[in-house]
Design an enzyme around this catalytic site. Structure first.
Site, mmCIF file in Angstrom:
data_model
loop_
_atom_site.group_PDB
_atom_site.id
_atom_site.type_symbol
_atom_site.label_atom_id
_atom_site.label_comp_id
_atom_site.label_asym_id
_atom_site.label_seq_id
_atom_site.Cartn_x
_atom_site.Cartn_y
_atom_site.Cartn_z
ATOM 1 C CG HIS A 55 40.560 44.085 32.932
ATOM 2 N ND1 HIS A 55 41.666 43.341 33.248
ATOM 3 C CD2 HIS A 55 39.642 43.845 33.913
ATOM 4 C CE1 HIS A 55 41.445 42.663 34.366
ATOM 5 N NE2 HIS A 55 40.226 42.959 34.793
ATOM 6 C CG ASP A 183 36.817 39.063 37.860
ATOM 7 O OD1 ASP A 183 37.555 38.124 37.526
ATOM 8 O OD2 ASP A 183 37.065 40.239 37.574
#
Length: 284
Positions: A55, A183
């Site tokens: 990311h 997540d």
């Protein structure tokens, strides 16, 4: 590790020494992929720095200069690879990473594949490509030396991964499980809820810690702030990422502006400060 090294896969002694004494290692996350920032992070007191290729702004092309700068700073550089696939893992290690953090591992089979990519035959399937020696003028460490030094950390951050965490923790070659709490909360139906609001999230992390303890490996956690890191260090997590470089820069900008405002009353003459408070939770 007591100083910088230009040899990949051999400088995780600092982390292993802490863990052998059941002490937590505290680290930083790097999203900026800038060699100057990387060397600055590496010269700090934190035990590790992890460059984020999933990311963050880095890529496989930027790995060598950034990891070299981290090594110059004197800390073991880790890399979160973009995905659990052999080429990316091997490339990160060939570029000088001391270990990898592998995202979205949801089964023991996926964990075994990550571990195999980190080590040479007969232990694994890593391909020999010691281009690092051409850069430094020194021979690459022997396969056994690199195998012994490398860290393979798999991320449990899905409902399926949590359901199989005890099996994942027992996979040979897996040195630790690193929890991605955002997540994990999302895939289990809790949105962006944290352990602070949800006992269920806390119990999930506790389950990972217990599984790691039973298997004799390290439990890691991505933390949003110092208080979170301190809380989970007391509950057995031994690898705790405390902050991210972009967040530290943003916080320093805001703090300096506020200090300036307090000293000069800028807001009364120029309006509100240009840096709003925003959400202090980690983006990852």
């Amino acid at each position: 590790m007591t100083g910088a090294t230009d040899q990949p896969g051999t400088d995780t002694e600092r982390l292993r020494a802490l863990w052998s004494r059941d002490l937590p290692a505290f680290g930083l996350w790097s999203a900026l992929a800038d060699p100057v920032v990387a060397e600055l992070l590496g010269t700090g007191p934190f035990d590790y720095v992890c460059l984020d290729l999933q990311h963050g702004f880095g890529s496989l092309a930027t790995l060598p200069p950034v990891l070299g700068a981290m090594r110059a700073g004197g800390r073991a550089p880790l890399v979160r690879v973009p995905w659990n696939e052999p080429a990316g893992i091997m490339r990160a290690l060939d570029s000088g990473a001391a270990g990898v953090v592998v995202p979205m591992v949801s089964s023991p089979q996926e964990a075994a594949a990550a571990a195999a990519a980190c080590r040479f035959p007969p232990k694994g399937s890593r391909s020999w490509g010691p281009f690092w020696g051409d850069v430094t003028g020194r021979s690459a460490p022997a396969p056994q030396v690199q195998d012994d030094g490398v860290l393979c950390l798999v991320m449990v951050e899905t409902a399926a991964g949590l359901a199989a965490v005890e099996e994942i923790a027992r996979v040979p070659g897996v040195d630790g499980i690193y929890v991605g709490p955002n997540d994990l909360a999302l895939t289990t139906g809790h949105g962006r809820t944290t352990y602070r609001e949800s006992p269920e999230i806390g119990a999930m992390v506790d389950r990972v810690v217990a599984a790691c303890g039973a298997a004799g490996i390290v439990a890691g956690l991505h933390c949003s702030d110092v208080a979170m890191a301190a809380h989970w260090a007391q509950r057995g997590v031994r690898m705790l990422t405390v902050a991210q470089d972009s967040g530290l820069l943003r916080a320093a900008l805001r703090r300096t502006w506020r200090d300036l405002d307090a000293a000069t009353a800028l807001s009364s003459t120029r309006g509100s400060a240009p840096l709003p408070d925003g959400d202090e939770r980690s983006a990852y």
